[in-house]
Design a protein around this motif. Sequence first.
Motif, mmCIF file in Angstrom:
data_model
loop_
_atom_site.group_PDB
_atom_site.id
_atom_site.type_symbol
_atom_site.label_atom_id
_atom_site.label_comp_id
_atom_site.label_asym_id
_atom_site.label_seq_id
_atom_site.Cartn_x
_atom_site.Cartn_y
_atom_site.Cartn_z
ATOM 1 N N ARG A 170 48.217 20.865 44.820
ATOM 2 C CA ARG A 170 48.828 20.471 43.563
ATOM 3 C C ARG A 170 49.734 19.272 43.793
ATOM 4 O O ARG A 170 50.489 19.232 44.766
ATOM 5 C CB ARG A 170 49.632 21.636 42.981
ATOM 6 C CG ARG A 170 50.275 21.337 41.635
ATOM 7 C CD ARG A 170 50.989 22.559 41.094
ATOM 8 N NE ARG A 170 52.056 22.994 41.982
ATOM 9 C CZ ARG A 170 52.747 24.108 41.813
ATOM 10 N NH1 ARG A 170 52.468 24.920 40.800
ATOM 11 N NH2 ARG A 170 53.711 24.424 42.668
ATOM 12 N N GLU A 171 49.673 18.302 42.902
ATOM 13 C CA GLU A 171 50.466 17.103 43.056
ATOM 14 C C GLU A 171 51.082 16.683 41.723
ATOM 15 O O GLU A 171 50.540 16.937 40.654
ATOM 16 C CB GLU A 171 49.630 15.955 43.624
ATOM 17 C CG GLU A 171 48.464 15.544 42.736
ATOM 18 C CD GLU A 171 47.597 14.467 43.366
ATOM 19 O OE1 GLU A 171 47.591 14.366 44.612
ATOM 20 O OE2 GLU A 171 46.936 13.728 42.619
ATOM 21 N N PHE A 172 52.204 16.035 41.840
ATOM 22 C CA PHE A 172 52.923 15.544 40.673
ATOM 23 C C PHE A 172 52.186 14.385 40.031
ATOM 24 O O PHE A 172 51.646 13.519 40.722
ATOM 25 C CB PHE A 172 54.329 15.112 41.092
ATOM 26 C CG PHE A 172 55.100 14.405 40.018
ATOM 27 C CD1 PHE A 172 55.697 15.108 38.985
ATOM 28 C CD2 PHE A 172 55.244 13.027 40.054
ATOM 29 C CE1 PHE A 172 56.419 14.463 38.000
ATOM 30 C CE2 PHE A 172 55.965 12.364 39.078
ATOM 31 C CZ PHE A 172 56.555 13.085 38.049
ATOM 32 N N VAL A 173 52.174 14.354 38.707
ATOM 33 C CA VAL A 173 51.533 13.276 37.966
ATOM 34 C C VAL A 173 52.559 12.488 37.164
ATOM 35 O O VAL A 173 52.687 11.269 37.308
ATOM 36 C CB VAL A 173 50.443 13.802 37.022
ATOM 37 C CG1 VAL A 173 49.867 12.661 36.177
ATOM 38 C CG2 VAL A 173 49.345 14.487 37.814
ATOM 39 N N SER A 174 53.297 13.189 36.319
ATOM 40 C CA SER A 174 54.249 12.514 35.444
ATOM 41 C C SER A 174 55.238 13.518 34.886
ATOM 42 O O SER A 174 54.962 14.714 34.831
ATOM 43 C CB SER A 174 53.509 11.806 34.301
ATOM 44 O OG SER A 174 54.403 11.076 33.484
ATOM 45 N N ALA A 175 56.388 13.025 34.455
ATOM 46 C CA ALA A 175 57.406 13.871 33.846
ATOM 47 C C ALA A 175 58.152 13.099 32.775
ATOM 48 O O ALA A 175 58.212 11.868 32.813
ATOM 49 C CB ALA A 175 58.385 14.381 34.907
ATOM 50 N N ILE A 176 58.714 13.826 31.839
ATOM 51 C CA ILE A 176 59.472 13.211 30.766
ATOM 52 C C ILE A 176 60.667 14.083 30.412
ATOM 53 O O ILE A 176 60.556 15.304 30.339
ATOM 54 C CB ILE A 176 58.586 12.962 29.518
ATOM 55 C CG1 ILE A 176 59.368 12.214 28.437
ATOM 56 C CG2 ILE A 176 58.031 14.282 28.975
ATOM 57 C CD1 ILE A 176 58.486 11.707 27.302
ATOM 58 N N ARG A 177 61.806 13.463 30.222
ATOM 59 C CA ARG A 177 62.990 14.164 29.768
ATOM 60 C C ARG A 177 62.947 14.234 28.253
ATOM 61 O O ARG A 177 62.806 13.214 27.578
ATOM 62 C CB ARG A 177 64.256 13.442 30.235
ATOM 63 C CG ARG A 177 65.547 14.190 29.921
ATOM 64 C CD ARG A 177 66.763 13.405 30.427
ATOM 65 N NE ARG A 177 66.757 13.298 31.873
ATOM 66 C CZ ARG A 177 66.831 12.152 32.541
ATOM 67 N NH1 ARG A 177 66.920 11.009 31.888
ATOM 68 N NH2 ARG A 177 66.815 12.156 33.867
ATOM 69 N N TRP A 178 63.042 15.436 27.730
ATOM 70 C CA TRP A 178 62.853 15.623 26.300
ATOM 71 C C TRP A 178 63.889 14.892 25.457
ATOM 72 O O TRP A 178 63.568 14.292 24.434
ATOM 73 C CB TRP A 178 62.856 17.113 25.960
ATOM 74 C CG TRP A 178 62.366 17.375 24.565
ATOM 75 C CD1 TRP A 178 63.113 17.566 23.446
ATOM 76 C CD2 TRP A 178 61.006 17.453 24.163
ATOM 77 N NE1 TRP A 178 62.313 17.760 22.362
ATOM 78 C CE2 TRP A 178 61.007 17.695 22.761
ATOM 79 C CE3 TRP A 178 59.789 17.334 24.832
ATOM 80 C CZ2 TRP A 178 59.828 17.830 22.029
ATOM 81 C CZ3 TRP A 178 58.613 17.465 24.104
ATOM 82 C CH2 TRP A 178 58.643 17.713 22.727
ATOM 83 N N ARG A 179 65.136 14.939 25.878
ATOM 84 C CA ARG A 179 66.214 14.391 25.072
ATOM 85 C C ARG A 179 66.098 12.888 24.846
ATOM 86 O O ARG A 179 66.218 12.424 23.698
ATOM 87 C CB ARG A 179 67.566 14.708 25.708
ATOM 88 C CG ARG A 179 68.756 14.116 24.960
ATOM 89 C CD ARG A 179 70.069 14.518 25.589
ATOM 90 N NE ARG A 179 70.343 15.928 25.400
ATOM 91 C CZ ARG A 179 70.917 16.441 24.319
ATOM 92 N NH1 ARG A 179 71.306 15.649 23.319
ATOM 93 N NH2 ARG A 179 71.134 17.740 24.227
#
Length: 122
Positions: A43-52
Motif C-alpha cells: 500500500r502506498e500514499f497517493v494524495s491527501a487533502i485537508r478538509w478545512r
Amino acid sequence: QVQLVESGGGLVQPGESLRLSCTPRTSPMNTMAWFRQPPGGDREFVSAIRWRDGTTDYADSVRGRFRISRDIATRTVYLQMTSLKSEDTATYYCAGGTSYILNTRGVDYEYWGQGARVTVSS
C-alpha cells in the motif's frame, strides 16, 4: 463495516482519465486521503487533502497527473486521474483521519473505504 463509500473504479487504456469518489457515512474527517495497493505490491500514499482549507499533498509518482478535490456540499472527496499509466493499476482506498496533518502513512488514518479497483491496460 465500510465507513467511506467509494465509486468510480474501472478499466481504462493508458493515457485516459478516471475519477474516483469517496463519501463518508458520517461527517467528513479533518483529513482525507487516497492510498493504493498494486497487485502483489504494498500500500502506498497517493494524495491527501485537508478538509478545512483544501491544502493538498501528492506522491511524486502522481503529482501533475492526479488531482484531489472536495465538494463540501456533498461531503465528497474526488481523485481525478489523468494520463493514466499501467503503473497506476491498483486498488485505490479512500481514508479519513482526525489529524490535521497531511499524513502519508496509512496507520495515521482511522477510517477506510472498501477499495476501488483501477486497471490501466491496452
